[in-house]
Scaffold this motif. Structure first.
Motif, PDB file in Angstrom:
ATOM      1  N   VAL A 161       0.855  -1.188   0.000  1.00  0.00           N
ATOM      2  CA  VAL A 161       0.000   0.000   0.000  1.00  0.00           C
ATOM      3  C   VAL A 161       0.889   1.234   0.000  1.00  0.00           C
ATOM      4  N   TRP A 162       0.313   2.354  -0.397  1.00  0.00           N
ATOM      5  CA  TRP A 162       1.047   3.617  -0.466  1.00  0.00           C
ATOM      6  C   TRP A 162       0.524   4.545   0.618  1.00  0.00           C
ATOM      7  N   GLU A 163       1.405   4.881   1.560  1.00  0.00           N
ATOM      8  CA  GLU A 163       1.034   5.730   2.685  1.00  0.00           C
ATOM      9  C   GLU A 163       1.782   7.053   2.585  1.00  0.00           C
ATOM     10  N   GLY A 164       1.104   8.078   2.095  1.00  0.00           N
ATOM     11  CA  GLY A 164       1.700   9.400   2.001  1.00  0.00           C
ATOM     12  C   GLY A 164       2.785   9.458   0.949  1.00  0.00           C
ATOM     13  N   THR A 165       4.041   9.301   1.349  1.00  0.00           N
ATOM     14  CA  THR A 165       5.165   9.416   0.422  1.00  0.00           C
ATOM     15  C   THR A 165       6.038   8.169   0.415  1.00  0.00           C
ATOM     16  N   ARG A 166       5.564   7.067   0.964  1.00  0.00           N
ATOM     17  CA  ARG A 166       6.384   5.862   0.990  1.00  0.00           C
ATOM     18  C   ARG A 166       5.506   4.622   0.899  1.00  0.00           C
ATOM     19  N   PRO A 167       6.056   3.516   0.363  1.00  0.00           N
ATOM     20  CA  PRO A 167       5.301   2.258   0.315  1.00  0.00           C
ATOM     21  C   PRO A 167       5.367   1.542   1.657  1.00  0.00           C
ATOM     22  N   LEU A 168       4.362   0.705   1.892  1.00  0.00           N
ATOM     23  CA  LEU A 168       4.289  -0.046   3.139  1.00  0.00           C
ATOM     24  C   LEU A 168       3.730  -1.424   2.831  1.00  0.00           C
ATOM     25  N   LEU A 169       4.448  -2.452   3.246  1.00  0.00           N
ATOM     26  CA  LEU A 169       4.008  -3.827   3.029  1.00  0.00           C
ATOM     27  C   LEU A 169       3.248  -4.305   4.259  1.00  0.00           C
ATOM     28  N   VAL A 170       2.029  -4.809   4.052  1.00  0.00           N
ATOM     29  CA  VAL A 170       1.200  -5.319   5.140  1.00  0.00           C
ATOM     30  C   VAL A 170       0.609  -6.660   4.727  1.00  0.00           C
ATOM     31  N   GLU A 171       0.247  -7.442   5.714  1.00  0.00           N
ATOM     32  CA  GLU A 171      -0.328  -8.760   5.479  1.00  0.00           C
ATOM     33  C   GLU A 171      -1.839  -8.713   5.657  1.00  0.00           C
ATOM     34  N   LEU A 172      -2.564  -9.239   4.676  1.00  0.00           N
ATOM     35  CA  LEU A 172      -4.012  -9.387   4.749  1.00  0.00           C
ATOM     36  C   LEU A 172      -4.342 -10.844   5.046  1.00  0.00           C
ATOM     37  N   GLN A 173      -5.229 -11.063   6.007  1.00  0.00           N
ATOM     38  CA  GLN A 173      -5.661 -12.402   6.351  1.00  0.00           C
ATOM     39  C   GLN A 173      -7.165 -12.527   6.136  1.00  0.00           C
ATOM     40  N   ALA A 174      -7.561 -13.650   5.567  1.00  0.00           N
ATOM     41  CA  ALA A 174      -8.974 -13.928   5.329  1.00  0.00           C
ATOM     42  C   ALA A 174      -9.325 -15.283   5.928  1.00  0.00           C
ATOM     43  N   LEU A 175     -10.522 -15.355   6.482  1.00  0.00           N
ATOM     44  CA  LEU A 175     -11.046 -16.619   6.999  1.00  0.00           C
ATOM     45  C   LEU A 175     -12.462 -16.797   6.457  1.00  0.00           C
TER      46      LEU A 175
END
Length: 464
Positions: free
Chosen positions: A307-321
């Protein structure tokens, strides 16, 4: 000596103004919510007149009123005041601007007072700084500073709730940075309602803002939040201030995120990440590494997105059940994502992906308490849902991003190259991206799979 007073009535619930009292507010429908407010028109208050020579009129107004041509205005940028915290400076747009008003909010215990006390203790070593507490005693503030191991030799503190008295003391101290904790307990003697009411918050904030604009003091106000997490107080408060930031984080997590929702001197939706420790809030310069602390064996339904947060990229984990539902109406729960968008994407998954989860409970969570507000996580969410539904784990080194349209097309997202480079830096070797985001020059060690439709994305990882 007072010669004339103008009297108005303000609703304590919505902030609407009236020239005379009424039993019911026509704006919000509340009964017995109007309070009398007296404003100055042709007199000077003896306690406040010593910090400004233009006290008549609206308290939030500032400036000499001189007419200038647009081409004659000095465009030289005001020198910013670094706060010694890189993550806070990032959210503010590079530091505090002299004469600006910043409102910081957050739930009780989030760390608002802690981060501001840390900031002012370090700033006070090089410039005059004043910390005003209205909710805590000076002993409590001193005990917190000692517990955090902060330098306390230079910071000046004051325990006061009278706004006019605060401005009078600030004029004698002449600080470059001033913190008021919090605006909800401040009051003005001429406003008849209790502290914390709409009228008191509005007039107190306007009075303090005028002082900051006229003296060039960087003012930071601490605000409370409502049950839904938004800043409490009248909507006019959001127009008075220059910058509005929220400190978010759950009680069971040591991480805190600082996000700007309004900033006249920088980008909005900028994100700063902190960790709560015994020495206070410590900034995290590489948040992607924190949010990607995954298990050795990745379970089905876990996918990483950029995802793009302001001026930098950020890697996050999405979990689905995805699980069988025992209810007539299956549950749809989204934590960190928009609930309505989840329902829409599940409909697209059925129509254009051939996967029906209408009789299943669907739970979505963004790990680490991050809130994803952009649409680049659409494709990641759907692949996580299908992965859990089919009980088919996805590769550990896979990153996915892309916006999903209602016709099943995968639309491009901005800053795709920066997202991919951030993923490659953290060891990801495979990427499913929109076809329009495919790079002309491939990243060494990363295999990219461009897709145009949802069906192609499902086929790419054999989840069709």
């Amino acid at each position: 000596m007072a010669t004339k007073r103008k009297t108005a009535y303000v609703c304590n619930d919505c902030g609407a103004d009236y020239t005379k009292w009424a039993g019911q507010c026509s704006g919000c429908g509340a009964w017995n919510s109007l309070s009398e407010v007296r404003s100055r028109s042709e007199f000077k208050d003896s306690r406040a007149a010593d910090f400004t020579d233009t006290q008549s009129g609206y308290a939030g107004a500032a400036g000499s009123g001189k007419v200038q041509k647009l081409s004659e205005i000095d465009l030289s940028e005001l020198p910013r005041i670094p706060t010694s915290a890189a993550e806070l400076d990032r959210v503010l747009g590079g530091g505090l601007v002299p004469g600006s008003v910043v409102l910081i909010g957050g739930h009780p215990g989030a760390g608002k007072s802690t981060v501001l006390l840390q900031t002012l203790c370090h700033l006070a070593a090089g410039m005059p700084a004043l910390y005003i507490t209205g909710e805590e005693s000076l002993q409590q503030v001193a005990m917190r500073a000692k517990r955090l191991g902060l330098p306390t030799d230079s910071l000046q503190v004051l325990s006061e709730t009278d706004v006019e008295r605060i401005c009078q003391v600030a004029k004698s101290v002449n600080p470059r940075v001033m913190v008021v904790d919090s605006i909800q307990v401040m009051h003005m003697s001429e406003v008849q309602s209790a502290p914390g009411s709409v009228a008191q918050v509005r007039e107190s904030a306007a009075f303090l803002t005028r002082y900051a604009k006229q003296t060039g003091t960087a003012l930071i106000l601490v605000g409370h939040v409502t049950k839904d997490g938004s800043l409490a107080g009248p909507k006019v408060l959001e127009h008075i201030i220059d910058c509005s930031i929220l400190l978010e984080g759950s009680h069971d997590s040591r991480f805190r995120t600082l996000r700007a929702h309004k900033n006249r001197f920088g980008a909005v939706n900028e994100l700063g990440v902190f960790a709560m420790t015994e020495q206070g809030l410590k900034e995290i310069s590489n948040p992607s590494a924190i949010f990607l602390q995954r298990a050795e064996e990745v379970a089905a339904g876990s996918v990483v997105t950029g995802v793009w947060e302001g001026t930098r990229p950020l890697l996050v984990e999405l979990q689905a059940l995805v699980d069988d539902s025992s209810l007539g109406n299956p549950r749809r729960v989204a934590v960190g994502l928009d609930h309505n968008r989840l329902n829409m994407l599940l409909a697209v998954l059925h129509r254009h992906g051939g996967v029906l989860v209408g009789d299943q409970d669907v739970f979505i969570n963004v790990v680490g308490g991050v809130k994803v507000v952009e649409t680049s996580a659409d494709l990641t969410l759907l692949l996580a849902v299908v992965s859990s539904f089919r009980n088919h784990p996805l590769p550990r080194d896979l990153v996915v991003f892309g916006e999903v349209g209602l016709s099943g097309e995968i639309r491009p997202v901005p800053s795709g190259q920066e997202r991919l480079r951030e993923a490659a830096k953290h060891g990801f070797r495979k990427a499913i991206v929109p076809a329009a985001n495919r790079l002309k020059n491939d990243i060494e060690g990363m295999e990219m799979q461009p897709v145009k439709t949802l069906a192609e994305a499902l086929a790419a990882i054999d989840l069709s």
